[in-house]
Structures are given as C-alpha cells and as structure tokens.
Design a protein around this motif. Structure first.
Motif, PDB file in Angstrom:
ATOM      1  N   VAL A   2       7.232  12.557  -2.493  1.00  0.00           N
ATOM      2  CA  VAL A   2       7.766  12.757  -3.843  1.00  0.00           C
ATOM      3  C   VAL A   2       9.233  13.174  -3.811  1.00  0.00           C
ATOM      4  CG1 VAL A   2       7.516  14.103  -5.959  1.00  0.00           C
ATOM      5  CG2 VAL A   2       5.483  13.336  -4.724  1.00  0.00           C
ATOM      6  N   ALA A   3       9.592  14.039  -2.851  1.00  0.00           N
ATOM      7  CA  ALA A   3      10.951  14.581  -2.814  1.00  0.00           C
ATOM      8  C   ALA A   3      11.933  13.692  -2.064  1.00  0.00           C
ATOM      9  CB  ALA A   3      10.929  15.967  -2.169  1.00  0.00           C
ATOM     10  N   GLY A   4      11.441  12.773  -1.226  1.00  0.00           N
ATOM     11  CA  GLY A   4      12.317  11.943  -0.414  1.00  0.00           C
ATOM     12  C   GLY A   4      12.691  10.628  -1.078  1.00  0.00           C
ATOM     13  N   LYS A   5      13.207   9.722  -0.277  1.00  0.00           N
ATOM     14  CA  LYS A   5      13.732   8.479  -0.827  1.00  0.00           C
ATOM     15  C   LYS A   5      12.638   7.549  -1.339  1.00  0.00           C
ATOM     16  CE  LYS A   5      14.004   5.726   3.452  1.00  0.00           C
ATOM     17  NZ  LYS A   5      14.909   4.977   4.341  1.00  0.00           N
ATOM     18  N   TYR A   6      11.379   7.812  -0.976  1.00  0.00           N
ATOM     19  CA  TYR A   6      10.279   6.971  -1.471  1.00  0.00           C
ATOM     20  C   TYR A   6       9.689   7.492  -2.773  1.00  0.00           C
ATOM     21  CZ  TYR A   6      10.371   4.532   2.997  1.00  0.00           C
ATOM     22  OH  TYR A   6      10.761   3.773   4.083  1.00  0.00           O
ATOM     23  N   GLY A   7      10.262   8.551  -3.324  1.00  0.00           N
ATOM     24  CA  GLY A   7       9.734   9.115  -4.568  1.00  0.00           C
ATOM     25  C   GLY A   7       9.799   8.158  -5.739  1.00  0.00           C
ATOM     26  N   SER A   8      10.703   7.203  -5.691  1.00  0.00           N
ATOM     27  CA  SER A   8      10.838   6.228  -6.777  1.00  0.00           C
ATOM     28  C   SER A   8      10.041   4.957  -6.515  1.00  0.00           C
ATOM     29  CB  SER A   8      12.316   5.875  -6.978  1.00  0.00           C
ATOM     30  OG  SER A   8      12.862   5.318  -5.784  1.00  0.00           O
ATOM     31  N   ASP A   9       9.291   4.946  -5.403  1.00  0.00           N
ATOM     32  CA  ASP A   9       8.538   3.740  -5.040  1.00  0.00           C
ATOM     33  C   ASP A   9       7.094   4.106  -4.684  1.00  0.00           C
ATOM     34  OD1 ASP A   9       8.085   1.044  -4.520  1.00  0.00           O
ATOM     35  OD2 ASP A   9       8.674   1.224  -2.412  1.00  0.00           O
ATOM     36  N   ILE A  10       6.478   4.899  -5.551  1.00  0.00           N
ATOM     37  CA  ILE A  10       5.103   5.332  -5.311  1.00  0.00           C
ATOM     38  C   ILE A  10       4.125   4.275  -5.816  1.00  0.00           C
ATOM     39  CG2 ILE A  10       3.351   7.038  -5.966  1.00  0.00           C
ATOM     40  CD1 ILE A  10       5.514   9.144  -5.920  1.00  0.00           C
ATOM     41  N   ARG A  11       3.215   3.867  -4.956  1.00  0.00           N
ATOM     42  CA  ARG A  11       2.213   2.851  -5.293  1.00  0.00           C
ATOM     43  C   ARG A  11       0.876   3.529  -5.617  1.00  0.00           C
ATOM     44  NH1 ARG A  11       4.440  -1.635  -2.512  1.00  0.00           N
ATOM     45  NH2 ARG A  11       6.705  -1.303  -2.539  1.00  0.00           N
ATOM     46  N   PRO A  12      -0.079   2.796  -6.222  1.00  0.00           N
ATOM     47  CA  PRO A  12      -1.374   3.404  -6.583  1.00  0.00           C
ATOM     48  C   PRO A  12      -2.111   4.045  -5.408  1.00  0.00           C
ATOM     49  CG  PRO A  12      -1.110   1.302  -7.702  1.00  0.00           C
ATOM     50  CD  PRO A  12       0.056   1.434  -6.774  1.00  0.00           C
ATOM     51  N   ALA A  13      -2.007   3.466  -4.204  1.00  0.00           N
ATOM     52  CA  ALA A  13      -2.728   4.017  -3.050  1.00  0.00           C
ATOM     53  C   ALA A  13      -2.277   5.437  -2.717  1.00  0.00           C
ATOM     54  CB  ALA A  13      -2.544   3.109  -1.831  1.00  0.00           C
ATOM     55  N   PHE A  14      -1.113   5.852  -3.212  1.00  0.00           N
ATOM     56  CA  PHE A  14      -0.616   7.212  -2.969  1.00  0.00           C
ATOM     57  C   PHE A  14      -1.627   8.266  -3.410  1.00  0.00           C
ATOM     58  CE2 PHE A  14       1.357  10.808  -5.231  1.00  0.00           C
ATOM     59  CZ  PHE A  14       1.961  11.473  -4.180  1.00  0.00           C
ATOM     60  N   TRP A  15      -2.332   8.006  -4.494  1.00  0.00           N
ATOM     61  CA  TRP A  15      -3.228   9.018  -5.062  1.00  0.00           C
ATOM     62  C   TRP A  15      -4.440   9.302  -4.188  1.00  0.00           C
ATOM     63  CZ3 TRP A  15      -0.727  11.582  -8.544  1.00  0.00           C
ATOM     64  CH2 TRP A  15       0.275  10.940  -9.264  1.00  0.00           C
ATOM     65  N   LEU A  16      -4.737   8.417  -3.257  1.00  0.00           N
ATOM     66  CA  LEU A  16      -5.836   8.690  -2.323  1.00  0.00           C
ATOM     67  C   LEU A  16      -5.526   9.882  -1.430  1.00  0.00           C
ATOM     68  CD1 LEU A  16      -6.726   5.051  -1.152  1.00  0.00           C
ATOM     69  CD2 LEU A  16      -8.139   6.548  -2.585  1.00  0.00           C
TER      70      LEU A  16
ATOM     71  N   GLY B 224       0.816  -1.212   0.000  1.00  0.00           N
ATOM     72  CA  GLY B 224       0.000   0.000   0.000  1.00  0.00           C
ATOM     73  C   GLY B 224       0.845   1.255   0.000  1.00  0.00           C
ATOM     74  N   GLU B 225       1.259   1.696   1.197  1.00  0.00           N
ATOM     75  CA  GLU B 225       2.070   2.898   1.338  1.00  0.00           C
ATOM     76  C   GLU B 225       3.206   2.614   2.324  1.00  0.00           C
ATOM     77  OE1 GLU B 225      -0.213   6.848   1.002  1.00  0.00           O
ATOM     78  OE2 GLU B 225      -1.659   5.543   2.011  1.00  0.00           O
ATOM     79  N   PRO B 226       4.326   2.100   1.832  1.00  0.00           N
ATOM     80  CA  PRO B 226       5.419   1.705   2.739  1.00  0.00           C
ATOM     81  C   PRO B 226       6.028   2.867   3.510  1.00  0.00           C
ATOM     82  CG  PRO B 226       6.106   1.588   0.430  1.00  0.00           C
ATOM     83  CD  PRO B 226       4.628   1.793   0.424  1.00  0.00           C
ATOM     84  N   TYR B 227       5.911   4.095   2.992  1.00  0.00           N
ATOM     85  CA  TYR B 227       6.476   5.258   3.683  1.00  0.00           C
ATOM     86  C   TYR B 227       5.727   5.589   4.971  1.00  0.00           C
ATOM     87  CZ  TYR B 227       3.053   6.660   0.183  1.00  0.00           C
ATOM     88  OH  TYR B 227       1.949   6.699  -0.632  1.00  0.00           O
ATOM     89  N   LEU B 228       4.574   4.955   5.214  1.00  0.00           N
ATOM     90  CA  LEU B 228       3.881   5.161   6.482  1.00  0.00           C
ATOM     91  C   LEU B 228       4.673   4.578   7.655  1.00  0.00           C
ATOM     92  CD1 LEU B 228       0.126   4.479   5.608  1.00  0.00           C
ATOM     93  CD2 LEU B 228       1.224   6.673   6.056  1.00  0.00           C
ATOM     94  N   GLY B 229       5.695   3.791   7.356  1.00  0.00           N
ATOM     95  CA  GLY B 229       6.533   3.231   8.399  1.00  0.00           C
ATOM     96  C   GLY B 229       7.662   4.145   8.837  1.00  0.00           C
ATOM     97  N   THR B 230       7.795   5.326   8.218  1.00  0.00           N
ATOM     98  CA  THR B 230       8.814   6.274   8.661  1.00  0.00           C
ATOM     99  C   THR B 230       8.392   6.909   9.983  1.00  0.00           C
ATOM    100  OG1 THR B 230       7.803   8.098   7.428  1.00  0.00           O
ATOM    101  CG2 THR B 230       9.452   6.767   6.282  1.00  0.00           C
ATOM    102  N   ALA B 231       9.374   7.400  10.723  1.00  0.00           N
ATOM    103  CA  ALA B 231       9.087   7.996  12.031  1.00  0.00           C
ATOM    104  C   ALA B 231       8.139   9.183  11.897  1.00  0.00           C
ATOM    105  CB  ALA B 231      10.393   8.432  12.688  1.00  0.00           C
ATOM    106  N   TYR B 232       8.376  10.036  10.901  1.00  0.00           N
ATOM    107  CA  TYR B 232       7.511  11.206  10.709  1.00  0.00           C
ATOM    108  C   TYR B 232       6.077  10.778  10.429  1.00  0.00           C
ATOM    109  CZ  TYR B 232       5.485  15.432   8.755  1.00  0.00           C
ATOM    110  OH  TYR B 232       4.656  16.501   8.513  1.00  0.00           O
ATOM    111  N   ALA B 233       5.894   9.812   9.535  1.00  0.00           N
ATOM    112  CA  ALA B 233       4.548   9.387   9.160  1.00  0.00           C
ATOM    113  C   ALA B 233       3.820   8.721  10.328  1.00  0.00           C
ATOM    114  CB  ALA B 233       4.610   8.447   7.963  1.00  0.00           C
ATOM    115  N   ILE B 234       4.542   7.995  11.155  1.00  0.00           N
ATOM    116  CA  ILE B 234       3.918   7.378  12.326  1.00  0.00           C
ATOM    117  C   ILE B 234       3.378   8.449  13.264  1.00  0.00           C
ATOM    118  CG2 ILE B 234       4.405   6.057  14.431  1.00  0.00           C
ATOM    119  CD1 ILE B 234       6.353   4.370  12.754  1.00  0.00           C
ATOM    120  N   MET B 235       4.185   9.480  13.527  1.00  0.00           N
ATOM    121  CA  MET B 235       3.717  10.562  14.400  1.00  0.00           C
ATOM    122  C   MET B 235       2.569  11.333  13.749  1.00  0.00           C
ATOM    123  SD  MET B 235       5.546   9.948  16.946  1.00  0.00           S
ATOM    124  CE  MET B 235       4.884  11.272  17.941  1.00  0.00           C
TER     125      MET B 235
END
Length: 381
Positions: free
Chosen positions: A155-169, A95-106
């Motif tokens: 988009v600007a960080g390290k996950y910018g190259s790993d965007i999944r379809p759920a990102f558009w939500l 889904g959205e793997p970047y949700l596991g970053t510290a910032y996204a968790i907070m």
C-alpha cells in the motif's frame, strides 16, 4: 498425517499449471474467486478426512491449509528467479505483480521452506498429542511480521496504485496468525512458572556474575540503538548520521518498493519497546512473560531480517539501492548480529529458565516451618 499433508500440498502445482494454460482463468477477479474456492475446498477436504479422528487442536486446519499455500509461494519465488517456468506467468501479470520484487521473492522462499517445515512439525505434534506451543509462538511471530510488512509495503510503496483483486487474499494470512498468536498466548505454558531452590539461587545473582546475560544486555542495547538509527532514516530525519548511513551503508532503506521503510518503522514502533522489555527481563528476576515474548519476537526478527538482507543482495534490486562494496561486510555483519540477538535471548530463556520463574515458598525459607497451622505462623508468634 504430516506425510499426507506434505504430499497433498504439492497438488497446488496442478492447479497453478491449469490456470497458467487456461486464459479464462487469468482475469483478475477470476483469480480472486478461484483462490477463495481453492482455500475453501482444501479446508473442507481436511475437515472431511479427519472426521473419524478429529484433531484436538483447531489450529491443525490452519497449518494444513497454509502448507498448501507454501508450495504456491515457493513456486512463485523459483519462477521469478528463473529456476522453473510454466506455472505462474499469469499471476505475475494479472495477479500480484509486486511478488516479483526482491523482498517479496525472499519472503516467498521463507514461507515456502521455513514456514512449510514449521507447519509439518506442528501437525506432527498435534497428531501425536504433544505440545508445540513454543514452536507455535515462533511461527506466529514470523508470519505476523511477514504479512504486516508485506501488506503495508504494498500500500505504501510504488505498487499502491496498482492493487489487483488477489491482493485481498493476503488479509487471511494476516488474520490467521494473529488469531493463532492470541490462542497460543492464552494457553497454559509448556513449562511450570514456579521455581524453588534453583530459581532462588539463580535470582540471587547480580548481573555482573551472569556474564552471558551481561553480554545479551549489551547486544540488546546495541540493537535498540541500531533500531532507532534505521527508524529515523525511514522517517527522513535530517540528522547527519542518518544521511551518512543511508548514503554509504544501506541505500536499500529508500528502495521505492516500500518494504524496507515499512519494516524499519515496524521495528521502531513495535520492536524497540520489546527490546527494551527484554533488557528489563534480564535485570529483574521473575519475569515469566519472557519465555513467550522472546520466542514470538525471535520469529518476527529472523523472518524480517532474512527478507531484508536477501532483498538488499538480490539481483532484482537495482544497483543504486544495493549495499556499497566498501561497506558490504560491515553492513552484513551488523544485520546478521541484529537478527541473531533476539534468537540468542530466546534460547537463553528456554535453556535455563530459573531466573524468569516465580519463586514458591518452601519449608525453611524463612527459618520457620511452612505450615498453615496458626501456631506456626510468624505473625501469630
């Protein structure tokens, strides 16, 4: 109604559990379409159950819909922190793997708790036909900042190259608070904009005789300097002060996830002008816009600083990017003061608004009767 929305929102857990245990529901595009379908179904559900007594405010449906998604965000944060399990393993992978970053968790904790409480409070006030404009502006500022930093950071960080379809939500959760903010800004204020004797007396006092305002001005000027410093760090300025600050105080600003840098640029290009405007508003009487914009910015600031401070302290942030031990308390104090300053300004404006009102003419103000009859007008004497 707020109790019903509270209870219904937890039905999101059933959907998450079903998706987590059904492999067919875990494909990237399937997740996207299920997300869209769930949002549509929740909206239609609230629309149908309120047809007999429709809410007077269209934003009711936004708040009810987003209350549902707050439980999803809270579940995500709790699962990444290992407090619960069995609901979102699939979303972490496809889904959205970047949700596991510290910032996204907070960020998810803030959405699942703070925004959830705001939604229930605003739904309660809408149901009771009471005003909620001030709280609504605080929410709009909070969620606009939340999603603009989140989307830009992806988009600007390290996950910018790993965007999944759920990102558009995520764009729905950016566009809705923007629309909500525009709607709330254009509505009549909860309080009058015109003052009389009290406003005239408050506005006749110089800044030196208003010690609370003087302290707030100094805090705002310090916040502006702090904003410029961290903005220059985010822009890779070669200044020695920026290098020292980055190395010895906040290396988190260069975390490759991208969120800290994007946030500092948001503050530099959007927050800095507002901080300067608030200084002007505390110096110049009659700035009626202060009541709205201070509340909007207070919501944005507290959300951003919550995620920033929490992210820099979270164990998922790697050691090289955490606050150094010898500067821990000074950096924490600076960030907390930075977060609190706009809130103090907003509380000042809300609690004692006379300095920020327009002054209406009243009888005796110019030494002559306040009458529209020609024989009493000064210009005809």
């Amino acid at each position: 109604m707020e109790t019903f929305v509270f209870l219904f929102s937890f039905s999101a857990l059933g959907i998450l559990y079903a998706m987590n245990t059904t492999p067919e529901f875990q494909e990237p595009y399937v997740i996207l379409w299920i997300g869209v379908a769930v949002l549509v179904i929740v909206f239609l559900f609230y629309f149908l159950i309120t047809r007999g007594n429709p809410p007077k405010d269209i934003l009711f449906f936004v708040f009810a819909e987003f209350s549902f998604t707050c439980i999803i965000d809270l579940t995500s944060a709790l699962e990444y922190d290992g407090i619960i399990s069995g609901f979102m393993e699939f979303y972490q992978k496809t889904g959205e793997p970047y949700l596991g970053t510290a910032y996204a968790i907070m960020m998810c904790y803030w959405d699942g708790i703070a925004h959830f409480i705001m939604y229930l409070a605003m739904i309660s006030r809408i149901t009771d036909r009471k005003a909620y404009r001030t709280l609504g502006l605080f929410w709009a500022g909070s969620l606009c900042a939340n999603m603009s930093v989140f989307i830009s950071g992806i988009v600007a960080g390290k996950y910018g190259s790993d965007i999944r379809p759920a990102f558009w939500l995520n764009f729905l959760f950016l566009l809705m608070p923007v629309w909500g903010a525009i709607t709330l800004f254009t509505r009549p204020k909860d309080r009058p904009l015109i003052g009389g004797y009290n406003a005239q007396h408050a506005q006749s006092m110089k800044l030196i005789w208003r010690p609370a305002d003087l302290i707030l001005v100094l805090f705002l000027l310090a916040a502006m300097a702090f904003t410029v410093l961290r903005g220059l760090v985010a822009l890779d300025s070669p200044l020695e002060a920026c290098s020292v600050y980055l190395k010895h105080y906040e290396p988190y600003l260069k975390d490759p996830v991208g969120y800290p840098r994007v946030m500092m640029l948001h503050f530099l290009f959007y927050g800095l002008p507002l901080l300067g405007a608030f200084v002007y508003g505390l110096l110049k009487p009659g700035c009626t816009w202060m009541s709205d914009w201070t509340m909007f910015f207070a919501g944005a600031m507290i959300q951003c600083q919550w995620a920033h401070i929490g992210g820099s302290l979270h164990p998922r942030t790697t050691a090289p990017f955490r606050i150094p031990n010898d500067a821990f308390w000074s950096v924490l104090a600076a960030n907390l003061l930075y977060a609190v300053t706009p809130i103090l300004v907003a509380l000042r404006v809300q609690s004692n608004p006379y300095f920020f009102l327009k002054i209406a003419p009243f009888p005796g103000q110019t030494g002559l009767p306040n009458s529209e009859e020609k024989d009493t007008k000064y210009k005809d004497k």
